[in-house]
Motif scaffolding. Sequence first.
Motif: not given
Length: 239
Positions: A101-111, A212-222
């Motif tokens: 999912d982090r990789g997907t987020l990076r892909a969207v940011e690249n887009a 928001d997506w970054h925040a949700r991934l960080a919360a999931r990791a914690r």
Amino acid sequence: MGQNLQSGVRLRPIDLARGHGLSAQAVRNYEEEGILPAATRTPNGYRVYSPLHTRALDAFLALVPGHGHRTAAKVMRAVNRGEAEAAFRLIDESHAQLLEDRGTLRAVENALRDLGSGAPEPGATGATFIGPLAHRLGIRPATLRTWEQAGLVRPRRDPRTGYRVYDDADVRDARLTHQLRRGGYPLEQIAPIVAQVRAAGGLEPLRSALEDWHARLAARARSMLSGAAALDAYLRMRD
């Protein structure tokens, strides 16, 4: 181990439930589902729980936010069967999904960067049809038709054949929709983002969604860290 009372503490279902903000029936259900180890029974058949069950319930409830209810339940059932390796494998799979999912987020940011800079969409080679585009994205043509009904892609129709024709902008919108869907966004949330991307200077809503997506991934990791600590405490008590 689950059959032993520890430190002489005897807990009723309601005692265990109150300490976790649950109902007594929820506690009984968790035991029946194998999420908690089996309780001892009084001569009258009443359940008696121990601190081990408290620690097991702590572990399960801590695992849910990071791994989801289904995986957390599978982890606890594996541990209670004495299959720790199976439980660890399930946890590894959740971490692998988080990494994806982090990789997907990076892909969207690249887009987003490509859209903001006016760079051509990767893989866009002019007009294409529904089959090739679906194949490129790894989805079914029916999915593209659903996105079209939701207004996320707007292919034109070939006047001679009636086939859908996707130009570079349509491919961009389809790729963006695909990325956001993989990130867990429903179509109704994606629609205004795509609409803004189409408009000049309309990328800010997408930036907000990515934050928001970054925040949700960080919360999931914690949450995964908290779940691991609680599960370790349960495993130590079982041992």
